[in-house]
Write an enzyme that holds these catalytic residues in place. Sequence first.
Site, PDB file in Angstrom:
ATOM      1  N   GLU A   1      16.205  23.012 -49.044  1.00 13.25           N
ATOM      2  CA  GLU A   1      15.326  23.901 -48.264  1.00 13.25           C
ATOM      3  C   GLU A   1      15.803  24.001 -46.813  1.00 13.25           C
ATOM      4  O   GLU A   1      15.845  25.094 -46.237  1.00 13.25           O
ATOM      5  CB  GLU A   1      13.884  23.395 -48.315  1.00 13.25           C
ATOM      6  CG  GLU A   1      12.915  24.181 -47.467  1.00 13.25           C
ATOM      7  CD  GLU A   1      12.275  25.360 -48.177  1.00 13.25           C
ATOM      8  OE1 GLU A   1      11.828  26.282 -47.471  1.00 13.25           O
ATOM      9  OE2 GLU A   1      12.233  25.368 -49.410  1.00 13.25           O
TER      10      GLU A   1
ATOM     11  N   ALA B   1      15.255  14.356 -56.927  1.00 13.47           N
ATOM     12  CA  ALA B   1      14.794  15.739 -56.790  1.00 13.47           C
ATOM     13  C   ALA B   1      13.908  15.898 -55.554  1.00 13.47           C
ATOM     14  O   ALA B   1      13.964  16.936 -54.883  1.00 13.47           O
ATOM     15  CB  ALA B   1      14.052  16.186 -58.045  1.00 13.47           C
TER      16      ALA B   1
ATOM     17  N   GLY C   1      16.325  16.129 -52.814  1.00 12.12           N
ATOM     18  CA  GLY C   1      17.120  17.337 -52.983  1.00 12.12           C
ATOM     19  C   GLY C   1      16.357  18.599 -52.644  1.00 12.12           C
ATOM     20  O   GLY C   1      16.921  19.537 -52.059  1.00 12.12           O
ATOM     21  N   ASP C   2      15.096  18.644 -53.002  1.00 13.30           N
ATOM     22  CA  ASP C   2      14.252  19.796 -52.672  1.00 13.30           C
ATOM     23  C   ASP C   2      14.210  19.997 -51.166  1.00 13.30           C
ATOM     24  O   ASP C   2      14.396  21.109 -50.661  1.00 13.30           O
ATOM     25  CB  ASP C   2      12.844  19.573 -53.237  1.00 13.30           C
ATOM     26  CG  ASP C   2      11.877  20.680 -52.851  1.00 13.30           C
ATOM     27  OD1 ASP C   2      12.210  21.865 -53.044  1.00 13.30           O
ATOM     28  OD2 ASP C   2      10.774  20.359 -52.360  1.00 13.30           O
ATOM     29  N   ALA C   3      14.000  18.923 -50.434  1.00 12.80           N
ATOM     30  CA  ALA C   3      13.889  18.994 -48.975  1.00 12.80           C
ATOM     31  C   ALA C   3      15.220  19.372 -48.331  1.00 12.80           C
ATOM     32  O   ALA C   3      15.267  20.257 -47.468  1.00 12.80           O
ATOM     33  CB  ALA C   3      13.388  17.664 -48.425  1.00 12.80           C
TER      34      ALA C   3
END
Length: 137
Positions: free
Chosen positions: A23, A15, A18-20
């Site tokens: 974004e 995660a 994945g967040d980065a």
Amino acid sequence: MTEKNWALLNGLALAYVGDAIYEVYIRDYLVGLGYTKPSQLHKTATHFVSAKAQSFLMHEMIAIEGFLTEEEFVMYKRGRNSKSYTSAKNADVTTYRVATGFESLMGYLHLAKKTERMEELIHWCTQKVEDTKDDKR
């Protein structure tokens, strides 16, 4: 260098990546649409990257039979079920966990070099958000 089995990585690490990566794709998408002012970019990006938005998108993906592969669903659940010691500022625990699962899926696809599939899902997500915004107008 030997190939890593990214499916073994814990959900929160997936995660985190994945967040980065999600974004960055959203920022590229918004700049490509012509958004240039930082405040405008930030406000518009929240329609795509907030926990609420990611949770909505994940529920929509799951609702379409056969949309996610079994492996993708497992990576989502790995993130969703991870024990996190933080929470979102503007979301309840369930929404935050589903969003973490979404980010975990994106992180896995990125690290496993399944770029084409990741980009396919991100494109689907951007279209879904745009369609939802159109419905509210």
